[in-house]
Design a protein around this motif. Structure first.
Motif, short mmCIF file in Angstrom:
data_model
loop_
_atom_site.label_atom_id
_atom_site.label_comp_id
_atom_site.label_asym_id
_atom_site.label_seq_id
_atom_site.Cartn_x
_atom_site.Cartn_y
_atom_site.Cartn_z
N UNK A 3 -7.28 -8.09 -30.10
CA UNK A 3 -6.46 -7.31 -31.02
C UNK A 3 -5.04 -7.19 -30.50
N UNK A 4 -4.10 -7.39 -31.39
CA UNK A 4 -2.69 -7.27 -31.03
C UNK A 4 -2.20 -5.89 -31.46
N UNK A 5 -1.44 -5.21 -30.61
CA UNK A 5 -0.93 -3.89 -31.01
C UNK A 5 0.18 -4.03 -32.05
N UNK A 67 -5.49 -12.29 -42.34
CA UNK A 67 -5.95 -12.50 -40.97
C UNK A 67 -5.22 -11.59 -39.99
N UNK A 68 -3.90 -11.44 -40.17
CA UNK A 68 -3.11 -10.58 -39.28
C UNK A 68 -3.53 -9.12 -39.41
N UNK A 69 -3.75 -8.65 -40.63
CA UNK A 69 -4.13 -7.26 -40.84
C UNK A 69 -5.47 -6.95 -40.16
N UNK A 70 -6.36 -7.94 -40.09
CA UNK A 70 -7.65 -7.75 -39.42
C UNK A 70 -7.52 -7.86 -37.91
N UNK A 71 -6.51 -8.58 -37.42
CA UNK A 71 -6.39 -8.86 -35.99
C UNK A 71 -5.55 -7.83 -35.23
N UNK A 108 4.90 -5.02 -31.70
CA UNK A 108 3.93 -6.08 -31.91
C UNK A 108 4.60 -7.38 -32.32
N UNK A 109 3.87 -8.47 -32.17
CA UNK A 109 4.42 -9.80 -32.48
C UNK A 109 4.85 -9.92 -33.94
#
Length: 158
Positions: A3-5, A67-71, A108-109
């Protein structure tokens, strides 16, 4: 993928973009494509051809955003336990050996924007700053060579 912050504001921006594409732009485009398809020969129908191309682009972006919202994992910088050190969401004022100052916010990225001073939590300079306190010196390996930065100030949102 771990998970990315992401900050609450960054998550809100991703979610708003997803909703805008899914609820507004995509349905309008599907309507145009349906209208264009009803006009006969699709092989020479510019509205139909362009609409299908644009729809594929929107669907790709929706897939990416989904995908980003889930990760991601929402981390509120104001809730960081130790405001005396640099952690995710901190706004840090640093100075190099020549006393050139920079103000950076570690985000975050998905919300990084170097021109606005928001740098990715995973960038080399952010990794070097993690855990630093005011007065600490940190060495950063950059493509142009190593550079040393001093932490002058640390701030978190209220």
């Amino acid at each position: 993928m771990d998970e990315a912050p992401i900050t609450p504001a960054g998550y809100g921006a991703l979610k708003a973009r997803y909703n805008q594409l899914f609820s507004d732009e995509r349905p309008k485009l599907v309507e145009v494509i349906s209208w264009a398809a009803g006009n006969g020969d699709r092989s020479e129908n510019g509205d139909y051809i362009y609409g299908r191309k644009k729809l594929r682009e929107i669907d790709r972006e929706l897939s990416h955003l989904s995908r980003r919202l889930k990760a991601v994992r929402v981390v509120d910088p104001a809730q960081q336990a130790d405001h005396a050190k640099v952690w995710f969401g901190a706004t840090v004022t640093i100075a190099d050996e020549d006393d050139n100052q920079r103000v950076l916010t570690l985000v975050g990225e998905d919300e990084a924007d170097a021109s606005a001073g928001r740098i990715s939590w995973r960038s080399p300079i952010a990794r070097a700053m993690r855990g630093a306190a005011v007065g600490d010196l940190r060495r950063v390996e950059l493509p142009a060579g190593a550079k040393e930065w001093e932490v002058l100030a640390i701030a978190y949102p209220a």
